[in-house]
Design a protein around this motif. Sequence first.
Motif, PDB file in Angstrom:
ATOM      1  N   PHE A   1       0.850  -1.185   0.000  1.00 60.54           N
ATOM      2  CA  PHE A   1       0.000   0.000   0.000  1.00 60.54           C
ATOM      3  C   PHE A   1       0.887   1.236   0.000  1.00 60.54           C
ATOM      4  CE2 PHE A   1      -2.413   3.347   2.155  1.00 60.54           C
ATOM      5  CZ  PHE A   1      -3.573   3.351   1.389  1.00 60.54           C
ATOM      6  N   ALA A   2       0.559   2.190  -0.856  1.00 63.00           N
ATOM      7  CA  ALA A   2       1.280   3.472  -0.963  1.00 63.00           C
ATOM      8  C   ALA A   2       2.758   3.268  -1.268  1.00 63.00           C
ATOM      9  CB  ALA A   2       1.090   4.309   0.293  1.00 63.00           C
ATOM     10  N   GLY A   3       3.098   2.141  -1.862  1.00 58.24           N
ATOM     11  CA  GLY A   3       4.467   1.886  -2.283  1.00 58.24           C
ATOM     12  C   GLY A   3       5.444   1.593  -1.164  1.00 58.24           C
ATOM     13  N   ARG A   4       4.961   1.569   0.111  1.00 59.29           N
ATOM     14  CA  ARG A   4       5.919   1.385   1.200  1.00 59.29           C
ATOM     15  C   ARG A   4       5.413   0.563   2.381  1.00 59.29           C
ATOM     16  NH1 ARG A   4       4.443   6.487   0.517  1.00 59.29           N
ATOM     17  NH2 ARG A   4       3.355   7.603   2.150  1.00 59.29           N
ATOM     18  N   TYR A   5       4.164   0.155   2.385  1.00 57.89           N
ATOM     19  CA  TYR A   5       3.637  -0.616   3.506  1.00 57.89           C
ATOM     20  C   TYR A   5       3.120  -1.965   3.024  1.00 57.89           C
ATOM     21  CZ  TYR A   5       3.769   3.996   5.593  1.00 57.89           C
ATOM     22  OH  TYR A   5       4.193   5.227   6.029  1.00 57.89           O
ATOM     23  N   CYS A   6       3.667  -3.038   3.587  1.00 54.39           N
ATOM     24  CA  CYS A   6       3.218  -4.386   3.251  1.00 54.39           C
ATOM     25  C   CYS A   6       2.153  -4.790   4.273  1.00 54.39           C
ATOM     26  CB  CYS A   6       4.387  -5.370   3.283  1.00 54.39           C
ATOM     27  SG  CYS A   6       3.891  -7.053   2.848  1.00 54.39           S
ATOM     28  N   ILE A   7       0.964  -5.095   3.797  1.00 53.55           N
ATOM     29  CA  ILE A   7      -0.142  -5.454   4.673  1.00 53.55           C
ATOM     30  C   ILE A   7       0.111  -6.820   5.288  1.00 53.55           C
ATOM     31  CG2 ILE A   7      -2.643  -5.848   4.807  1.00 53.55           C
ATOM     32  CD1 ILE A   7      -1.808  -2.934   4.058  1.00 53.55           C
ATOM     33  N   ARG A   8       0.007  -6.893   6.613  1.00 52.58           N
ATOM     34  CA  ARG A   8       0.138  -8.169   7.330  1.00 52.58           C
ATOM     35  C   ARG A   8      -1.252  -8.747   7.597  1.00 52.58           C
ATOM     36  NH1 ARG A   8       5.561  -9.592   9.158  1.00 52.58           N
ATOM     37  NH2 ARG A   8       4.363 -10.782  10.620  1.00 52.58           N
ATOM     38  N   ARG A   9      -2.114  -7.941   8.245  1.00 53.98           N
ATOM     39  CA  ARG A   9      -3.483  -8.368   8.499  1.00 53.98           C
ATOM     40  C   ARG A   9      -4.317  -7.172   8.927  1.00 53.98           C
ATOM     41  NH1 ARG A   9      -5.619  -9.359  13.515  1.00 53.98           N
ATOM     42  NH2 ARG A   9      -4.296  -8.773  15.265  1.00 53.98           N
ATOM     43  N   GLN A  10      -5.633  -7.280   8.765  1.00 55.42           N
ATOM     44  CA  GLN A  10      -6.539  -6.244   9.252  1.00 55.42           C
ATOM     45  C   GLN A  10      -6.749  -6.479  10.742  1.00 55.42           C
ATOM     46  OE1 GLN A  10     -10.305  -5.966   7.223  1.00 55.42           O
ATOM     47  NE2 GLN A  10     -10.917  -4.169   8.369  1.00 55.42           N
ATOM     48  N   SER A  11      -6.637  -5.422  11.533  1.00 55.15           N
ATOM     49  CA  SER A  11      -6.784  -5.578  12.976  1.00 55.15           C
ATOM     50  C   SER A  11      -8.058  -4.946  13.529  1.00 55.15           C
ATOM     51  CB  SER A  11      -5.558  -5.016  13.710  1.00 55.15           C
ATOM     52  OG  SER A  11      -5.371  -3.662  13.387  1.00 55.15           O
ATOM     53  N   ALA A  12      -8.676  -4.023  12.780  1.00 50.08           N
ATOM     54  CA  ALA A  12      -9.912  -3.393  13.239  1.00 50.08           C
ATOM     55  C   ALA A  12     -10.622  -2.744  12.056  1.00 50.08           C
ATOM     56  CB  ALA A  12      -9.617  -2.351  14.313  1.00 50.08           C
ATOM     57  N   SER A  13     -11.900  -2.451  12.258  1.00 48.89           N
ATOM     58  CA  SER A  13     -12.693  -1.796  11.230  1.00 48.89           C
ATOM     59  C   SER A  13     -13.795  -0.994  11.908  1.00 48.89           C
ATOM     60  CB  SER A  13     -13.298  -2.837  10.293  1.00 48.89           C
ATOM     61  OG  SER A  13     -13.978  -2.207   9.241  1.00 48.89           O
ATOM     62  N   SER A  14     -14.104   0.158  11.344  1.00 48.36           N
ATOM     63  CA  SER A  14     -15.210   0.974  11.845  1.00 48.36           C
ATOM     64  C   SER A  14     -15.948   1.543  10.648  1.00 48.36           C
ATOM     65  CB  SER A  14     -14.684   2.097  12.743  1.00 48.36           C
ATOM     66  OG  SER A  14     -14.046   3.086  11.958  1.00 48.36           O
ATOM     67  N   ALA A  15     -16.944   2.349  10.906  1.00 45.21           N
ATOM     68  CA  ALA A  15     -17.697   2.975   9.822  1.00 45.21           C
ATOM     69  C   ALA A  15     -16.841   3.945   9.022  1.00 45.21           C
ATOM     70  CB  ALA A  15     -18.913   3.703  10.385  1.00 45.21           C
ATOM     71  N   MET A  16     -15.768   4.474   9.638  1.00 44.95           N
ATOM     72  CA  MET A  16     -14.963   5.491   8.971  1.00 44.95           C
ATOM     73  C   MET A  16     -13.610   5.017   8.470  1.00 44.95           C
ATOM     74  SD  MET A  16     -15.766   8.896  11.158  1.00 44.95           S
ATOM     75  CE  MET A  16     -14.815   9.837   9.997  1.00 44.95           C
ATOM     76  N   ALA A  17     -13.075   3.934   9.030  1.00 43.35           N
ATOM     77  CA  ALA A  17     -11.712   3.545   8.659  1.00 43.35           C
ATOM     78  C   ALA A  17     -11.459   2.068   8.927  1.00 43.35           C
ATOM     79  CB  ALA A  17     -10.702   4.377   9.440  1.00 43.35           C
ATOM     80  N   ASP A  18     -10.446   1.551   8.246  1.00 46.44           N
ATOM     81  CA  ASP A  18      -9.934   0.208   8.498  1.00 46.44           C
ATOM     82  C   ASP A  18      -8.528   0.364   9.062  1.00 46.44           C
ATOM     83  OD1 ASP A  18     -12.150  -1.206   7.420  1.00 46.44           O
ATOM     84  OD2 ASP A  18     -11.391  -0.835   5.407  1.00 46.44           O
ATOM     85  N   VAL A  19      -8.156  -0.524   9.979  1.00 41.33           N
ATOM     86  CA  VAL A  19      -6.848  -0.472  10.612  1.00 41.33           C
ATOM     87  C   VAL A  19      -6.130  -1.782  10.331  1.00 41.33           C
ATOM     88  CG1 VAL A  19      -5.602  -0.195  12.793  1.00 41.33           C
ATOM     89  CG2 VAL A  19      -7.715   1.074  12.397  1.00 41.33           C
ATOM     90  N   TYR A  20      -4.859  -1.665   9.926  1.00 40.43           N
ATOM     91  CA  TYR A  20      -4.075  -2.838   9.527  1.00 40.43           C
ATOM     92  C   TYR A  20      -2.751  -2.884  10.262  1.00 40.43           C
ATOM     93  CZ  TYR A  20      -7.242  -2.893   5.533  1.00 40.43           C
ATOM     94  OH  TYR A  20      -8.359  -2.925   4.744  1.00 40.43           O
ATOM     95  N   GLU A  21      -2.278  -4.090  10.521  1.00 35.96           N
ATOM     96  CA  GLU A  21      -0.895  -4.297  10.927  1.00 35.96           C
ATOM     97  C   GLU A  21      -0.099  -4.354   9.638  1.00 35.96           C
ATOM     98  OE1 GLU A  21      -0.335  -7.759  13.355  1.00 35.96           O
ATOM     99  OE2 GLU A  21      -1.974  -7.189  14.690  1.00 35.96           O
ATOM    100  N   VAL A  22       0.972  -3.563   9.551  1.00 36.13           N
ATOM    101  CA  VAL A  22       1.786  -3.506   8.343  1.00 36.13           C
ATOM    102  C   VAL A  22       3.261  -3.566   8.705  1.00 36.13           C
ATOM    103  CG1 VAL A  22       0.051  -2.150   7.109  1.00 36.13           C
ATOM    104  CG2 VAL A  22       1.908  -0.970   8.275  1.00 36.13           C
TER     105      VAL A  22
END
Length: 83
Positions: A8-29
């Motif tokens: 993502f964005a050329g510099r972050y490798c997604i490991r796993r999704q850790s949370a989600s809400s109506a406004m955003a998703d949060v990932y371990e990267v």
Amino acid sequence: MLQPGQIFAGRYCIRRQSASSAMADVYEVRHVLTEHALTLKVLRSPNPGAGARNFALEARIDARLNSPHIVHVQDAGVDEASG
């Protein structure tokens, strides 16, 4: 939704999704170059322009705060590939 192994964005490798809400998703990267473990918050907004402005303001305010109870902001911006 981002997938494990995706860059993502050329510099972050997604490991796993850790949370989600109506406004955003949060990932371990992991940062591709430094291999530093980080948390990535990706905004989901019905109005991308307004959402991006609010997100940028949140990042600037968070970056000014120095507290062990607030997450340190290292980077903020809009991914050009996904908007």
